[in-house]
Motif scaffolding. Structure first.
Motif, PDB file in Angstrom:
ATOM      1  N   GLY A   3      13.664  77.366  25.279  1.00 14.93           N
ATOM      2  CA  GLY A   3      13.552  75.926  25.397  1.00 14.93           C
ATOM      3  C   GLY A   3      14.874  75.193  25.490  1.00 14.93           C
ATOM      4  N   VAL A   4      15.974  75.921  25.595  1.00 13.67           N
ATOM      5  CA  VAL A   4      17.289  75.309  25.742  1.00 13.67           C
ATOM      6  C   VAL A   4      17.740  75.504  27.180  1.00 13.67           C
ATOM      7  CG1 VAL A   4      19.690  75.328  24.980  1.00 13.67           C
ATOM      8  CG2 VAL A   4      17.864  75.778  23.347  1.00 13.67           C
ATOM      9  N   HIS A   5      18.177  74.443  27.807  1.00 15.85           N
ATOM     10  CA  HIS A   5      18.593  74.510  29.205  1.00 15.85           C
ATOM     11  C   HIS A   5      19.865  75.343  29.338  1.00 15.85           C
ATOM     12  CE1 HIS A   5      19.591  73.272  33.272  1.00 15.85           C
ATOM     13  NE2 HIS A   5      18.343  72.880  33.362  1.00 15.85           N
ATOM     14  N   VAL A   6      19.946  76.102  30.407  1.00 15.60           N
ATOM     15  CA  VAL A   6      21.106  76.965  30.655  1.00 15.60           C
ATOM     16  C   VAL A   6      22.398  76.160  30.699  1.00 15.60           C
ATOM     17  CG1 VAL A   6      22.150  78.547  32.310  1.00 15.60           C
ATOM     18  CG2 VAL A   6      19.710  78.662  31.861  1.00 15.60           C
ATOM     19  N   ARG A   7      22.360  74.977  31.263  1.00 21.28           N
ATOM     20  CA  ARG A   7      23.571  74.142  31.331  1.00 21.28           C
ATOM     21  C   ARG A   7      24.068  73.759  29.941  1.00 21.28           C
ATOM     22  NH1 ARG A   7      21.915  69.902  35.964  1.00 21.28           N
ATOM     23  NH2 ARG A   7      21.221  71.454  37.444  1.00 21.28           N
ATOM     24  N   THR A   8      23.153  73.549  29.024  1.00 18.57           N
ATOM     25  CA  THR A   8      23.536  73.235  27.648  1.00 18.57           C
ATOM     26  C   THR A   8      24.303  74.397  27.037  1.00 18.57           C
ATOM     27  OG1 THR A   8      21.591  71.834  27.375  1.00 18.57           O
ATOM     28  CG2 THR A   8      22.667  72.603  25.357  1.00 18.57           C
TER      29      THR A   8
END
Length: 56
Positions: A3-8
């Motif tokens: 649930g964490v975006h790759v960009r983050t």
């Protein structure tokens, strides 16, 4: 990743973004490791157990 975006994650890894305790806990859970291992400085031998030193 959980649930964490790759960009983050990329931003935090590169020092651009800011992490949080929740993000570290989530990353440790997904990677099946400890928070201490995620936050430890320097390279980590992925093939070696952090607790006993066994390779495999």
């Amino acid at each position: 990743m959980g649930g964490v975006h790759v960009r983050t994650l990329a931003g935090v890894a590169c020092g651009i973004g800011r992490g949080s305790p929740a993000l570290v806990l989530l990353a440790a859970r997904v990677a099946e490791t400890t928070v201490e291992r995620i936050l430890s400085p320097g390279p980590v031998d992925a093939g070696r157990c952090a607790s006993c030193g066994r390779t495999g």
